[in-house]
Structure formats: C-alpha cells, structure tokens
Design a protein around this motif. Sequence first.
Motif, PDB file in Angstrom:
ATOM      1  N   LEU A 198       0.827  -1.206   0.000  1.00 33.17           N
ATOM      2  CA  LEU A 198       0.000   0.000   0.000  1.00 33.17           C
ATOM      3  C   LEU A 198       0.861   1.256   0.000  1.00 33.17           C
ATOM      4  CD1 LEU A 198      -2.780   1.345   0.218  1.00 33.17           C
ATOM      5  CD2 LEU A 198      -2.604   1.115   2.708  1.00 33.17           C
ATOM      6  N   ALA A 199       1.892   1.260   0.842  1.00 31.60           N
ATOM      7  CA  ALA A 199       2.768   2.430   0.901  1.00 31.60           C
ATOM      8  C   ALA A 199       3.483   2.647  -0.424  1.00 31.60           C
ATOM      9  CB  ALA A 199       3.775   2.260   2.033  1.00 31.60           C
ATOM     10  N   GLY A 200       3.887   1.552  -1.078  1.00 34.66           N
ATOM     11  CA  GLY A 200       4.566   1.691  -2.352  1.00 34.66           C
ATOM     12  C   GLY A 200       3.682   2.293  -3.423  1.00 34.66           C
ATOM     13  N   VAL A 247       1.933  -1.321  10.116  1.00 39.17           N
ATOM     14  CA  VAL A 247       2.466   0.054  10.103  1.00 39.17           C
ATOM     15  C   VAL A 247       3.968   0.024   9.832  1.00 39.17           C
ATOM     16  CG1 VAL A 247       2.789   2.155  11.447  1.00 39.17           C
ATOM     17  CG2 VAL A 247       0.656   0.878  11.641  1.00 39.17           C
ATOM     18  N   ALA A 248       4.679  -0.925  10.456  1.00 43.04           N
ATOM     19  CA  ALA A 248       6.121  -1.019  10.222  1.00 43.04           C
ATOM     20  C   ALA A 248       6.419  -1.310   8.755  1.00 43.04           C
ATOM     21  CB  ALA A 248       6.716  -2.108  11.110  1.00 43.04           C
ATOM     22  N   GLY A 249       5.555  -2.087   8.112  1.00 39.34           N
ATOM     23  CA  GLY A 249       5.769  -2.413   6.707  1.00 39.34           C
ATOM     24  C   GLY A 249       5.677  -1.222   5.779  1.00 39.34           C
ATOM     25  N   THR A 250       4.980  -0.173   6.207  1.00 41.36           N
ATOM     26  CA  THR A 250       4.839   0.992   5.334  1.00 41.36           C
ATOM     27  C   THR A 250       6.164   1.714   5.099  1.00 41.36           C
ATOM     28  OG1 THR A 250       4.278   2.449   7.200  1.00 41.36           O
ATOM     29  CG2 THR A 250       2.446   1.348   6.083  1.00 41.36           C
ATOM     30  N   GLY A 251       7.160   1.435   5.916  1.00 42.13           N
ATOM     31  CA  GLY A 251       8.455   2.067   5.708  1.00 42.13           C
ATOM     32  C   GLY A 251       9.337   1.342   4.718  1.00 42.13           C
ATOM     33  N   THR A 252       8.945   0.133   4.314  1.00 41.87           N
ATOM     34  CA  THR A 252       9.814  -0.682   3.473  1.00 41.87           C
ATOM     35  C   THR A 252       9.803  -0.255   2.013  1.00 41.87           C
ATOM     36  OG1 THR A 252       9.493  -2.577   4.944  1.00 41.87           O
ATOM     37  CG2 THR A 252      10.313  -3.025   2.728  1.00 41.87           C
ATOM     38  N   ALA A 253       8.610  -0.204   1.415  1.00 39.13           N
ATOM     39  CA  ALA A 253       8.531   0.058  -0.025  1.00 39.13           C
ATOM     40  C   ALA A 253       9.104   1.418  -0.422  1.00 39.13           C
ATOM     41  CB  ALA A 253       7.086  -0.081  -0.504  1.00 39.13           C
ATOM     42  N   PRO A 254       8.763   2.524   0.265  1.00 45.48           N
ATOM     43  CA  PRO A 254       9.372   3.800  -0.132  1.00 45.48           C
ATOM     44  C   PRO A 254      10.890   3.763  -0.083  1.00 45.48           C
ATOM     45  CG  PRO A 254       7.494   4.184   1.298  1.00 45.48           C
ATOM     46  CD  PRO A 254       7.742   2.708   1.320  1.00 45.48           C
ATOM     47  N   THR A 255      11.439   3.054   0.898  1.00 45.03           N
ATOM     48  CA  THR A 255      12.892   2.947   0.993  1.00 45.03           C
ATOM     49  C   THR A 255      13.462   2.177  -0.191  1.00 45.03           C
ATOM     50  OG1 THR A 255      12.738   2.968   3.405  1.00 45.03           O
ATOM     51  CG2 THR A 255      14.786   2.151   2.447  1.00 45.03           C
ATOM     52  N   MET A 256      12.829   1.053  -0.547  1.00 48.02           N
ATOM     53  CA  MET A 256      13.332   0.251  -1.653  1.00 48.02           C
ATOM     54  C   MET A 256      13.150   0.966  -2.988  1.00 48.02           C
ATOM     55  SD  MET A 256      14.534  -2.347  -0.094  1.00 48.02           S
ATOM     56  CE  MET A 256      14.863  -3.448  -1.467  1.00 48.02           C
TER      57      MET A 256
END
Length: 432
Positions: A264-266, A315-324
């Motif tokens: 979702l974040a990605g 919520v923690a997963g939302t930080g993964t995609a933008p970083t990648m």
Amino acid sequence: MFASYRRVLAAPGALAFTLAGLLGRLALSMAGVSAVAMIAARRDSYALAGTVSAAGLVTAAVGLPLVGRLVDRYGQARVTVPAVLAGAVPLAGLLLCVHLGAPDWTLYACWAACSFNPNLGGMARARWAYLFRADPQARHVANALEQALDEACFMAAPVLAILLCTSLFPEAGLIAAGTFGAAGALLFAAQRRTEPPVQAPAPEDRRSGSPLRRPGLRVMALTFLATGAVFGSMEVTTLAYADALGQKSLAGPLLAMVAGGSCLAGLVFGLLRPRRAPAVRFLLGVAAMALLLLLPLTAALAGAGLGVLGAALFVAGTGTAPTMVTGMTVVQELLPRRQLNEGMSLAVSALLTGISAGAAAGGLVAQQAGPGAGYRLTAGAAALALLIALAGRRTLGRGPDAAPPASATATVTGAGAGADAEITGRPVGADR
C-alpha cells in the motif's frame, strides 16, 4: 488516482512484460516455501529442509551477479531462454530425488543448481529505466509499481504454495512454481521490442570487472545486506512469537500484514512527485524504516496479543517500499546502463545473504532469549542500515560519469561503507 500507473503501463509493450515478469516472480517467491514444505513432508525433517533452502540461497547469492553480467553482455533474451531450460533439469532431479528417497546430498546438489536463475525483477526494472530514460517521474512511478508487485508476490506466493502442497501432494507446490517460472520467463524474454539494447563494455568496466568498484554501489549493497537481515529476523521472530502464543497458523497472515503495509505504501508513494534528491530521499526512507520497526519490538516486549502485533507489523511495513523504491532510483543514478543487470543482481544477492543471516540469528535469539526478543535484532539491523547509509551518504550522488577514486577498493567509510546493490540502474545523463 491511479492515472500515473495507467500511463506507464500504456507504454508500448509495458503491460505484456509486466504481466510475464509478475508470473515469473510469483513462481520465484513460491519456490523456496514449496521446497521446504515438500522436503519436510517427505523426509520428516525441518532441519534438512531448512539447510537445503539455505544452500540454495547461498548459491543464488553467488550466481545471480554472474547471470546478470551475462545479461548485460549478451542481452536479456539470449541469456534467459537457455538459463530457464537448463534450470528445468536440476528441478526435475530434485523432485525425483525427494520422491524416490535419494541420499540427502542429492537434494543439496539439485537445489543449488536450481538457483542460477535470471533476475526477472531486475530485468523488468531495466526495461522501465530504458523506456523512460528521459522521464524521471515516470521511472519513479514504474519503480513504485515494481515494488508493489514484489510485495503482492510475497503475500500471495506462500499461501498458494502451502495450499498446493497440503491439499494435493507435497511436490505440487514446486511443480507449479517451476511451471509458472518457466512460462513467465520465456514469455518475458519473448517481449523483444521493450528489451534494452546491449551496450559494449567500457574500458574501465573491463579493468574493474564489477560494478562494486563504485563506492556508492558498495554503500548500497551493505545497506541492503542489513535490510535483508531485517526481513529474515522478522520472519523467524514472528513465527516464534505466534507459536509461543499457541497460534502458529497465524504467523503467515501476520507476515502478510508486513507485505500488505509495504504494498500500500509503495502504491501511494509512486503517486507523489519527488521533491528532494534521490540520495536524500533514501536516507529519509531508511530512517523512517528504522523508526517504524520499533513498533513490533514494543508490542512484543509488552506481551501484546497477535492483533496488536499485526497492526504494528502493518504500520512497520509501510516504511519498506518507499525505501526500496528510492534505493532503486539511487542505483539508477549510480550505474551506467551497460552494468545495470549485474548491479541489480548484486543488490538481490546482498538481500538474500542478509535474509539468510538474519533468519539464522533470529532463530538463535528466539530460542535463547524468548520468542519476542528477536525483534531487537530486527530493529538493530534497521539501525545498522541507517548508519551505513549515513556513513556513505557522500558517495550516493555520484553518477556513472564520476571517476571512482584511485583507492576504490578501500572502504568508503570504514565500518559500513560498502556496497550499493543495484536494483535498477540507468544512465544518469538521461535523467538530467
């Protein structure tokens, strides 16, 4: 809202290679889980299944960059087709050896030989980089789409693999993975009009022999190594925590929450127009990821139930995609297109190595210090990734035209500066 994604997929040939690559990547995500489930069921040994899987990860970490270099030199289709056909032989051998009760060493040999596969995700990103070489915003959207598709595969593949292995027969998951993988890779290779042209190696490439000669790439590789440790330790720790609460079957849905938050974040991140330089965005993304990973640690140490832990993981997963996604953009800035596939494969190798090490360390911590203690390792690995990125931040803005320093083999910053595993390279000049 998703007009940006429709626009990039409307590019000639884009939808075809995206769907073909998605099928292949789904199979790749299924393969590891299917192999573990098959060996555990047929040999009644999770220890054997786990070590065979680890052997495959090690050989994949070694083989992916080698295959990537061949792709850069000879083209995607010329390497993908023979690699897929050659990989079908050891896969069939593994299925037969497991089913017929062959010695354990044959399982290691066959699964290791199956690991020399082309990096379809990297090749898809290389196509986007070439298609939109003059449109940075479109590349940003395409990178976000690719990351969201990766996360969707991570969510769906284990569920599908376990369903096939348990409802049909133990080999069903791996047979399906092999079939999907071969079909997806061959269909991907057949999309010739979007394949990037091969560029002759530059003299400096012949001397160095590896994209890791570039300090920025070494920094990124070490950062992704630590990020892989985040993923590996989180998976094992979540499984141990759910098992300790008597709900082991919910470990899969809990991990799907991480992938769902990242997916979702990605997608949302791809709709934003970047304002800052890619290196700055990457540092902010790693910092956000490290901060958000404190949430599952806090929930576990507080003895929270699985519902609270699931929300924290989402919520923690939302930080993964933008970083990648931003990491892919940084790599695009660092490498020339003639080294793109090898660089992307180095990134995947760093992630695989980190996942393997993180899973092993997470299991040890969970066994010795309690089921939730492994989240300390997860948070620590994220903090290490941030420290590495900060230490090597000055090298992340150097494009392929910047001459590497004479002491390129020395560390960029001592402890972490090292390795920018490429996830999507492209010539810098085309961006500017």
